[in-house]
Design a protein around this motif. Structure first.
Motif, PDB file in Angstrom:
ATOM      1  N   VAL A   1       0.857  -1.182   0.000  1.00  0.00           N
ATOM      2  CA  VAL A   1       0.000   0.000   0.000  1.00  0.00           C
ATOM      3  C   VAL A   1       0.894   1.233   0.000  1.00  0.00           C
ATOM      4  CG1 VAL A   1      -1.726   1.283   1.335  1.00  0.00           C
ATOM      5  CG2 VAL A   1      -1.816  -1.201   1.243  1.00  0.00           C
ATOM      6  N   ALA A   2       0.537   2.218  -0.820  1.00  0.00           N
ATOM      7  CA  ALA A   2       1.256   3.500  -0.838  1.00  0.00           C
ATOM      8  C   ALA A   2       0.334   4.572  -0.274  1.00  0.00           C
ATOM      9  CB  ALA A   2       1.673   3.861  -2.249  1.00  0.00           C
ATOM     10  N   LEU A   3       0.844   5.317   0.679  1.00  0.00           N
ATOM     11  CA  LEU A   3       0.109   6.466   1.214  1.00  0.00           C
ATOM     12  C   LEU A   3       0.728   7.725   0.636  1.00  0.00           C
ATOM     13  CD1 LEU A   3      -0.251   5.573   5.007  1.00  0.00           C
ATOM     14  CD2 LEU A   3      -1.775   4.997   3.115  1.00  0.00           C
ATOM     15  N   MET A   4      -0.125   8.610   0.129  1.00  0.00           N
ATOM     16  CA  MET A   4       0.329   9.893  -0.400  1.00  0.00           C
ATOM     17  C   MET A   4      -0.179  10.999   0.507  1.00  0.00           C
ATOM     18  SD  MET A   4      -0.318   9.437  -4.487  1.00  0.00           S
ATOM     19  CE  MET A   4       0.161  11.114  -4.784  1.00  0.00           C
ATOM     20  N   TRP A   5       0.703  11.920   0.814  1.00  0.00           N
ATOM     21  CA  TRP A   5       0.398  13.083   1.650  1.00  0.00           C
ATOM     22  C   TRP A   5       0.891  14.290   0.874  1.00  0.00           C
ATOM     23  CZ3 TRP A   5       3.241  17.068   3.538  1.00  0.00           C
ATOM     24  CH2 TRP A   5       2.822  17.728   4.690  1.00  0.00           C
TER      25      TRP A   5
END
Length: 87
Positions: A4-8
């Motif tokens: 999973v990639a989290l983008m902020w």
């Protein structure tokens, strides 16, 4: 296991992009991601990507909101499931 990639993504007050980038770099997460990468873009934007070996809906540590006087709007956050690199 799923990756999973989290983008902020946040936009700093004009002229304070470098400060926002350093703020994001200094933030510690409650757990260590597989990878963490920081980007900057015109208009004082900062993007942080973190990759995790976890189910898509797992509770994962995320960067907090910076101080209101450092950003022009609330942080944008997205979550993506990896499907490989296309190689």
């Amino acid at each position: 296991m799923t990756t999973v990639a989290l983008m902020w993504e946040a936009r700093a007050v004009q002229g304070r992009g470098a400060e926002l980038l350093e703020w994001a770099r200094a933030q510690e997460l409650a757990a260590e991601p597989l990878r963490r990468e920081l980007f900057s873009a015109p208009q004082d934007r900062v993007l942080v990507l973190t990759w995790w070996d976890a189910p898509f809906d797992a509770e994962l540590p995320e960067l907090p909101e910076p101080a209101a006087d450092l950003i022009t709007r609330p942080v944008h956050r997205w979550r993506f499931e990896s499907h490989g690199t296309g190689d």
